[in-house]
Design a protein around this motif. Structure first.
Motif, short mmCIF file in Angstrom:
data_model
loop_
_atom_site.label_atom_id
_atom_site.label_comp_id
_atom_site.label_asym_id
_atom_site.label_seq_id
_atom_site.Cartn_x
_atom_site.Cartn_y
_atom_site.Cartn_z
N GLN A 80 0.82 -1.21 0.00
CA GLN A 80 0.00 0.00 0.00
C GLN A 80 0.85 1.27 0.00
O GLN A 80 0.54 2.24 -0.68
N ARG A 81 1.95 1.25 0.74
CA ARG A 81 2.81 2.44 0.78
C ARG A 81 3.52 2.66 -0.56
O ARG A 81 3.80 3.78 -0.94
N GLY A 139 -12.09 6.30 -1.47
CA GLY A 139 -11.51 5.89 -0.20
C GLY A 139 -10.73 7.02 0.42
O GLY A 139 -11.06 8.20 0.26
N ASN A 140 -9.68 6.64 1.18
CA ASN A 140 -8.80 7.64 1.80
C ASN A 140 -9.60 8.60 2.70
O ASN A 140 -9.56 9.81 2.53
N SER A 141 -10.36 8.02 3.64
CA SER A 141 -11.17 8.77 4.60
C SER A 141 -12.31 9.54 3.96
O SER A 141 -12.87 10.47 4.56
N ASN A 142 -12.65 9.17 2.73
CA ASN A 142 -13.77 9.82 2.05
C ASN A 142 -14.65 8.74 1.44
O ASN A 142 -14.75 8.59 0.23
N ILE A 143 -15.27 7.93 2.32
CA ILE A 143 -15.97 6.74 1.86
C ILE A 143 -17.48 6.84 1.92
O ILE A 143 -18.18 5.92 1.48
N LEU A 144 -18.00 7.93 2.45
CA LEU A 144 -19.45 8.06 2.61
C LEU A 144 -20.13 8.50 1.32
O LEU A 144 -21.35 8.37 1.19
N SER A 145 -19.36 9.02 0.38
CA SER A 145 -19.94 9.51 -0.86
C SER A 145 -18.88 9.48 -1.95
O SER A 145 -17.68 9.51 -1.67
N ASP A 146 -19.33 9.42 -3.21
CA ASP A 146 -18.37 9.50 -4.31
C ASP A 146 -18.64 10.73 -5.17
O ASP A 146 -18.20 10.81 -6.31
N TYR A 152 -9.47 0.71 0.39
CA TYR A 152 -10.18 1.99 0.40
C TYR A 152 -10.33 2.54 1.81
O TYR A 152 -10.65 3.72 1.99
N LEU A 153 -10.04 1.72 2.82
CA LEU A 153 -10.12 2.16 4.21
C LEU A 153 -8.79 2.74 4.72
O LEU A 153 -8.74 3.28 5.81
N SER A 154 -7.73 2.59 3.94
CA SER A 154 -6.46 3.22 4.31
C SER A 154 -6.55 4.72 4.06
O SER A 154 -7.29 5.18 3.20
N SER A 155 -5.75 5.48 4.83
CA SER A 155 -5.91 6.94 4.76
C SER A 155 -4.56 7.63 4.85
O SER A 155 -3.72 7.28 5.68
N PHE A 156 -4.37 8.64 3.99
CA PHE A 156 -3.14 9.41 4.00
C PHE A 156 -3.39 10.80 4.58
O PHE A 156 -4.33 11.50 4.18
N GLY A 157 -2.54 11.17 5.52
CA GLY A 157 -2.58 12.52 6.07
C GLY A 157 -1.28 13.23 5.76
O GLY A 157 -0.21 12.61 5.78
N SER A 171 0.56 15.10 7.40
CA SER A 171 1.56 15.12 8.46
C SER A 171 1.91 13.72 8.95
O SER A 171 3.05 13.43 9.28
N SER A 172 0.93 12.84 8.97
CA SER A 172 1.15 11.50 9.54
C SER A 172 1.53 10.45 8.52
O SER A 172 1.95 9.35 8.87
N GLY A 173 1.39 10.76 7.23
CA GLY A 173 1.64 9.75 6.22
C GLY A 173 0.45 8.81 6.07
O GLY A 173 -0.66 9.13 6.48
N LEU A 174 0.70 7.65 5.50
CA LEU A 174 -0.37 6.70 5.23
C LEU A 174 -0.63 5.81 6.44
O LEU A 174 0.27 5.16 6.95
N THR A 175 -1.87 5.79 6.89
CA THR A 175 -2.31 4.85 7.91
C THR A 175 -3.01 3.72 7.19
O THR A 175 -4.06 3.92 6.57
N THR A 176 -2.42 2.54 7.20
CA THR A 176 -2.93 1.44 6.39
C THR A 176 -3.95 0.60 7.14
O THR A 176 -3.89 0.46 8.36
N THR A 177 -4.88 0.07 6.39
CA THR A 177 -5.79 -0.97 6.88
C THR A 177 -5.28 -2.28 6.31
O THR A 177 -5.36 -2.53 5.11
N LYS A 178 -4.72 -3.11 7.17
CA LYS A 178 -4.07 -4.33 6.72
C LYS A 178 -5.11 -5.31 6.18
O LYS A 178 -6.19 -5.46 6.74
N TYR A 179 -4.77 -5.97 5.09
CA TYR A 179 -5.60 -7.05 4.57
C TYR A 179 -4.74 -8.29 4.37
O TYR A 179 -3.51 -8.24 4.57
#
Length: 638
Positions: free
Chosen positions: A330-331, A423-430, A466-471, A473-481
């Motif tokens: 993912q990274r 995705g990327n913390s924007n999953i409620l709408s497209d 699609y549940l992983s999120s990049f910020g 300042s913090s970089g990518l926070t991954t959702t492991k699969y």
């Protein structure tokens, strides 16, 4: 295998000493290992050590299928991502120190010998019940079958490790011969059959046993091994005719045997039937995602195959590698949405070349070169997106015509300039999806010097949850699969391939399995698609055996893209010499404006020779064991 896999140092050390590789000098003072099986708890520790010897599938450094072919190209220099396997496709394979030397460097033969130690001693624990013992035995047989298959696929003829050598074996007795391909396949099939009888059909204890062998896995592996044996590489390949070892034993089948396809088809159908009985089914994002009701049909269709890979332990996963490093994928594959945000813990360098982008179908479910609507269209010229394109391409964005009117799997798999990213913390709408912008030039954050960029101008969206999120300042926070070793769609396509070879001409049974995979992503069946949309001389393509063979192969390359299948499929089809001698192309990634960026450049031209279908044995192996012979094309025998 979960956190439960705890390895006791003295147990594993003892097993390593007793089960030393056939190339090692056997010590005279072998310690007793009965204490490793004195009770159920100790035996279980040894069991987990054996299960842990399965090759790590979801690893860029261990599995050559990810970076050793033409599906992904890394920049030079590359940061973080282990790129040694890319030396294979660069023509740097050799006999002195083979790249990805699984024959001796990874301890797989040691793992096989540990498995034999377990089988020799599993009756010792006084408190181990017969049902659990039988299941453990079946699991060990599955491990043996898979390691044999893994090495067969890479080296062809190989040692069959049925039993361990006596500890006092010396000279010729300790120098094993490589066994013929058909004998290795026969042994794998025997192990899979024996394992399937005593394994649960699918995982019964989700909390503790996900990833452990099942009967469906055993039958699927059996079918995969038989399909390999039936494929052109090993089924009467004239390039390997007459190759014999020092005993005069022929190591490859000399003549084509059509019955091998029937054996493969029967085995794959049995695996599919048991999978269905165990409630396996093709993944459906609309059912899995609680947010799908708020999404467009286009977004849902593009998420089907992406979700099938990255939605953890979904109903399509036949076998998942629970030790896989999906964070690394993912990274490397994640695209930062503004060039100035590149960096952090991401490398953004897992880049599909242009020919992979071109490989996906049009929206009509057929190749660009077959589609009548694309006649006279230059895919590498520019077009501006409209509001009708907004779910896949930003409205008003100028990008290649190649990126328009493609099938949903393309939009779920490929990150391209101007494309949307769900995705990327924007999953409620497209309605306001993030936009991937790949242009940037060499001056921004020095990204091209640091290696944090795509060498091709594309990235691999499919391997990012699609549940992983990049910020910023913090970089990518991954959702492991869990990386899928095999999905139900893979079984369907293997079965369709085998059936097509069995029958005089394709029929509804062949179409059924490939069409179900296509239908999941919103495509019509193959017959309807080609008859409706193909140019005149291609309309009948699905009606012939040769035409359907080409379609099934293309379908596998698309559906299973970036999942470690293409590398091996091209080899078993004997098509690697066609694909892997073509240039690796991409965009001019340092171009800071549209016109400069979209100038196609050749990045590298691989060279694949017939000898590259099989790995070389190292010179050290050949000199140590005089009974070994080198694989064809790799030079002098020792």
């Amino acid at each position: 295998m979960k956190e439960k896999k705890i390895f006791i140092l003295w147990c594993i050390s003892a097993s390593f000493i007793v089960s030393c590789d056939y190339l090692d000098v056997v010590p005279s003072d072998i310690p007793e290992i009965s204490h490793a099986f004195k009770n159920r708890i100790e035996a279980e520790k040894f069991l987990y050590g054996c299960l842990g010897s399965i090759p790590q599938y979801g690893s860029m450094s261990v599995n050559p299928a990810f970076l050793g072919g033409d599906e992904i190209w890394l920049p030079e220099p590359v940061l973080t991502v282990p790129n040694t396997n890319q030396n294979i496709v660069k023509g740097q394979q050799n006999t002195s120190s083979p790249v990805n030397n699984a024959y001796s460097a990874y301890g797989y033969f040691r793992g096989l010998r540990d498995c034999n130690i377990f089988l020799e001693n599993c009756e010792l624990p006084y408190d181990l019940g017969s049902d659990e013992r039988n299941r453990w035995i079946a699991e060990i047989k599955f491990v043996k079958a898979y390691i044999h298959f893994y090495l067969l696929r890479q080296y062809g003829p190989m040692h069959i490790i049925r039993d361990n050598l006596p500890i006092d074996a010396r000279g010729d007795d300790a120098m094993a011969y490589r066994e013929p391909v058909d004998e290795v396949v026969k042994y794998i099939v025997e192990l899979c059959d024996e394992a399937a009888l005593r394994l649960p059909p699918m995982c019964e204890d989700i909390a503790n046993d996900l990833g452990r062998p099942t009967a469906v896995m055993a039958l699927a592996l059996k079918g995969q091994a038989l399909l390999l044996a039936a494929s052109p590489l090993f089924n009467g390949n004239p390039d390997y005719a007459g190759i014999k070892d020092g005993r005069g034993v022929t190591l490859f089948s000399d003549t084509y045997d059509p019955n091998k396809w029937r054996l493969a088809a029967d085995a794959l159908k049995a695996a599919i039937d048991l999978a269905h009985e165990s409630l396996a089914e093709l993944y459906d994002f609309a059912r899995y995602s609680p947010y799908s009701a708020a999404l467009s049909e286009k977004t849902i269709l593009s998420m089907q195959v992406r979700g099938a890979v990255t939605d953890k332990w979904n109903t399509e996963i036949i076998w998942g590698d629970s030790e896989s490093n999906t964070d690394a994928f993912q990274r490397a594959a994640h695209m930062i949405f503004l060039p100035g945000q590149r960096g952090g813990n991401c490398t953004h360098n897992y880049g599909p070349p242009l020919h992979i982008v071109e490989q996906f179908y049009t929206k009509n479910g057929i190749p660009i070169e077959d589609d009548e609507e694309w006649l006279g269209v230059d895919p590498l010229t520019l077009r501006t997106a409209t509001d009708d394109d907004r779910f896949y391409i930003k409205s008003g964005f100028e990008t290649l015509k190649l990126h328009f009117d493609r099938e949903p799997r393309f939009y779920g798999a490929i990150t391209f300039d101007g494309g949307t990213f769900y995705g990327n913390s924007n999953i409620l709408s497209d309605n306001a999806m993030l936009i991937t912008e790949c242009k940037g030039g060499g001056s921004i954050n020095n990204t091209y010097v640091s290696g944090k960029y795509s060498a091709t101008g594309y990235l691999c969206k499919k391997l990012t949850s699609y549940l992983s999120s990049f910020g910023t300042s913090s970089g990518l926070t991954t959702t492991k699969y869990i990386f899928p070793v095999m999905r139900l769609a893979d079984l369907y396509l293997m079965y369709a391939e085998a059936l097509n070879e069995v029958k005089a001409a394709p029929d509804d049974e062949v179409y059924e399995y490939i069409d179900s995979v296509r239908r999941r992503s919103g495509l019509e069946g193959v017959v309807a698609s080609w008859q409706k949309y193909a140019v005149g001389d291609k309309k009948s393509k699905p009606l012939t055996k040769d035409g359907m063979r080409e379609i099934i192969r293309r379908e596998r390359l698309i559906e299973l893209a970036f999942e470690g299948q293409r590398f091996w499929d091209l080899r078993r089809w004997k098509e690697a010499e066609i694909y892997l001698n073509k240039p690796i192309r991409g965009m001019s990634i340092k171009g800071e404006n549209t016109a400069d960026f979209y100038k196609v450049q050749t990045i590298f031209t691989p060279k694949f020779e017939k000898k590259d279908y099989l790995w070389p044995l190292s010179i050290n192996n050949l000199m140590t064991n005089q009974n070994l012979i080198q694989n064809p094309g790799w030079g002098q025998q020792y």
